[in-house]
Design an enzyme around this catalytic site. Sequence first.
Site, short mmCIF file in Angstrom:
data_model
loop_
_atom_site.label_atom_id
_atom_site.label_comp_id
_atom_site.label_asym_id
_atom_site.label_seq_id
_atom_site.Cartn_x
_atom_site.Cartn_y
_atom_site.Cartn_z
N ASP A 161 6.12 94.68 -11.28
CA ASP A 161 5.72 93.91 -10.11
C ASP A 161 6.93 93.22 -9.47
OD1 ASP A 161 3.07 94.61 -10.70
OD2 ASP A 161 2.71 92.75 -11.80
N ASP A 216 0.34 92.29 -17.79
CA ASP A 216 1.11 91.24 -17.11
C ASP A 216 1.46 90.17 -18.13
OD1 ASP A 216 1.05 92.41 -14.56
OD2 ASP A 216 -0.90 91.53 -14.11
#
Length: 171
Positions: free
Chosen positions: A149, A131
């Site tokens: 995401d 991330d």
Amino acid sequence: MASSKKTGKASASKSQGLVLWLGIALLVLVLDQFTKVLVLGAFQLGDSTPITSFFNLVRVHNHGAAFSFLAGAGGWQRWFFTGIGVAAAIFMVWMLRAHPGQKLFSLAISLILGGAIGNVIDRLLHGYVIDFLDFYWGAWHFPAFNVADAGISVGAALLIVDEILRVRRGR
């Protein structure tokens, strides 16, 4: 004879629709993996670079699912979430084959599919999801996320819009 021509045209149209939707999923997947390679090359784990007063580029490893759910579960979650991702991807391809003419629905599924496969690849290659997008307000930080995401989230929102529109058309 005319019936077989119609069937052939419908089948060709269905195949073209499926190719479009799988192409969109592939685009999300490639963009996701490309950005993650850039982050891996430019950042060490925990690094953060301020971009604006509300956004940083960071490098975070998520061993769990959304919002780090089950991140500290001891390792079994890697294979559990990988399995869920693979099963979901198979189901989504089936849905795209069954409904290629439903544009908003298929776009939503394509975005989710590309994101799901992107995160599955991370789990298989690294054992975690990379991330790097960190939005915040003051001291409050939204959990860091990635392109996969974002595809999943936008796709889920589009599924909700599609369903609302479908219900309204049914009235």
